[in-house]
Design a protein around this motif. Sequence first.
Motif, PDB file in Angstrom:
ATOM      1  N   VAL A 177      53.186 -28.573-101.320  1.00  0.00           N
ATOM      2  CA  VAL A 177      54.054 -29.473-102.070  1.00  0.00           C
ATOM      3  C   VAL A 177      54.591 -30.481-101.058  1.00  0.00           C
ATOM      4  N   THR A 178      54.386 -31.763-101.332  1.00  0.00           N
ATOM      5  CA  THR A 178      54.818 -32.808-100.397  1.00  0.00           C
ATOM      6  C   THR A 178      55.686 -33.828-101.122  1.00  0.00           C
ATOM      7  N   TYR A 179      56.711 -34.310-100.427  1.00  0.00           N
ATOM      8  CA  TYR A 179      57.662 -35.260-101.033  1.00  0.00           C
ATOM      9  C   TYR A 179      58.345 -36.030 -99.917  1.00  0.00           C
ATOM     10  N   PHE A 180      59.022 -37.105-100.284  1.00  0.00           N
ATOM     11  CA  PHE A 180      59.686 -37.957 -99.292  1.00  0.00           C
ATOM     12  C   PHE A 180      61.140 -38.085 -99.722  1.00  0.00           C
ATOM     13  N   TYR A 181      62.002 -37.400 -98.982  1.00  0.00           N
ATOM     14  CA  TYR A 181      63.423 -37.298 -99.346  1.00  0.00           C
ATOM     15  C   TYR A 181      64.263 -38.261 -98.513  1.00  0.00           C
ATOM     16  N   LEU A 182      64.983 -39.108 -99.222  1.00  0.00           N
ATOM     17  CA  LEU A 182      65.941 -40.013 -98.593  1.00  0.00           C
ATOM     18  C   LEU A 182      67.280 -39.281 -98.658  1.00  0.00           C
ATOM     19  N   ARG A 183      67.788 -38.836 -97.497  1.00  0.00           N
ATOM     20  CA  ARG A 183      68.919 -37.909 -97.489  1.00  0.00           C
ATOM     21  C   ARG A 183      70.208 -38.525 -98.041  1.00  0.00           C
ATOM     22  N   ASP A 184      70.849 -37.767 -98.925  1.00  0.00           N
ATOM     23  CA  ASP A 184      72.150 -38.188 -99.436  1.00  0.00           C
ATOM     24  C   ASP A 184      73.204 -37.182 -98.977  1.00  0.00           C
TER      25      ASP A 184
END
Lengths: 325, 325
Positions: free
Chosen positions: A221-228
């Motif tokens: 599972v791959t994703y691109f998380y922009l941290r909040d």
Amino acid sequence: MSESDVKEGKSNINLIEECDNFPYCQRDLDTYMQYVSTYYHFRVPSCPRTLGYVLPSVAEVFRNLPDWEVDDFSTPRTLTLIFGDDAVFRSAAVARTVQAMRETGHFQVLEGWRDELYPVYDSDGSILFSLERSASPLFGIITYGVHMTAFTKSNSSYGLKIWVPRRAKNKQTYPGMLDNSVAGGIASGENIFESLVRECAEEASLPESVVRESARPGGTVTYFYLRDARAGGETGLMQPECQYVYDLELPEDVTPKPGDEEVQEFYLWTVEEVQEALRKGEFKPNCALVILDFFVRHGIITSANEKHYIQLVSRLHRHLEFPTP
Amino acid sequence: MSESDVKEGKSNINLIEECDNFPYCQRDLDTYMQYVSTYYHFRVPSCPRTLGYVLPSVAEVFRNLPDWEVDDFSTPRTLTLIFGDDAVFRSAAVARTVQAMRETGHFQVLEGWRDELYPVYDSDGSILFSLERSASPLFGIITYGVHMTAFTKSNSSYGLKIWVPRRAKNKQTYPGMLDNSVAGGIASGENIFESLVRECAEEASLPESVVRESARPGGTVTYFYLRDARAGGETGLMQPECQYVYDLELPEDVTPKPGDEEVQEFYLWTVEEVQEALRKGEFKPNCALVILDFFVRHGIITSANEKHYIQLVSRLHRHLEFPTP
């Protein structure tokens, strides 16, 4: 899942959007270009590809540091590690810099120091260097983990049931939230399956023999998380991630038990109970994605009950722009 | 699969590259931009998104046709269907144009006329209009299909075996190549599962009750195919596709049999035999991808035996840029 259920809480696509929230160039090229051109591209001279994206406010701190070069006039703008011709020397340079930043309290994310090294890969899949885990979002590099879903196929009318742990209340990140049965980061040089076997013992007290015999890989599972704010530390840092996913069917008489202080307790839940917790947003965001992938692979989420099925499946497997092993 | 085996034939990544051969913006933004800016973007006025990419040589043929507008000065350049406010009228306009082009022999791809309508979706997932199947690559729209892998878990030492059909020698496309156990396109308005049940009867003579009871969805396989000579017709046409994938475990006494003239014969092959045929390039290209996805989901291809595992898994699930149902 009916329309009315979705209205009551988070839909499956909502769950994905909370974790895979970096723009898609295929969908919105202008927004993507705007984001990507704002960042400094993290590079080392010997590798032709960008390794991660760096916020301008972070790149600023590297200006005039030995071992580093910040170039504001290249397209794209770059932050380059110029010291070291091999993994040992590059890793030492990064360690010096990051340790100094920790001591001077430059970045909040470094307060979560882990004393664990994560790998950064070259375009040929070899390790370029390793760096302290908590520093990875500063460089926006891909991090790797292993997430396993343990389940039973009971003979009762409930059918498939899933083992769901609740994170300890005093955990540094996402305290008290629900997690995947077993999950952990993969340190530099660590074998993926051995990492899983170790985590299964540490976090869930699962017998090594059961894991070795019955755990089955099911993809990534791959994703691109922009941290909040939920992630802690500075917001806007980038965290592209790849989780190797495994399934483990357990006999009804094998019960996971908390093995360290990371997990508070384990629940054995029906699919409906897990879906209810997903809708309520009780799962750690990336763990929700691993559960959704499990539901797709096991035919629980289908094109008949999920109207965004195609989008959901492809977004669980985002193509990341940086080199991987 | 060992290094030496890969050297003897096509690797798994080779197989993907032969089918998913449109550039990735995440990997090579310049090449992607160059491709995409060359094409005319297929639009209808009421939908804000591009529906497909059209070659300049194809767009040229629509210039000055009633119902169509070719704009060379917009960014991107566009081919717009300007006739019709609903699916019925739009479909009629497209049918008039495409039928006329067939009669005048404008495009080779139309020689493969199918008399089958394929859907084009709006950004809200509803059907914008339908068009003749053989014309879809002219507009570069997404087409949909259902592909099933039938297998047995025999008690013999061979373990899992897969039912592999060989396409008839006189098939219009990819004659004599290997295929997925059952596969077919999904016509406009057709239910996905009902389409599968119908194809299982037609192509493999599988009893309806067995399919309804035991076929399990396993996600989708998505890719973007830039058509070359193997596909027949003009080269360079674009064919983004989404295949809904299903698995069917068959008891050892149920045997698929050719039910129409599409299939020549069925083989029951071990995983090793299927892998050997993949390496030799004997599978129809998109069917190879469905088999690779089956191998990933069933833990046959793993991070331990496939060095491009992460890339492989994400490329089997490409995020397509056009609206889907």
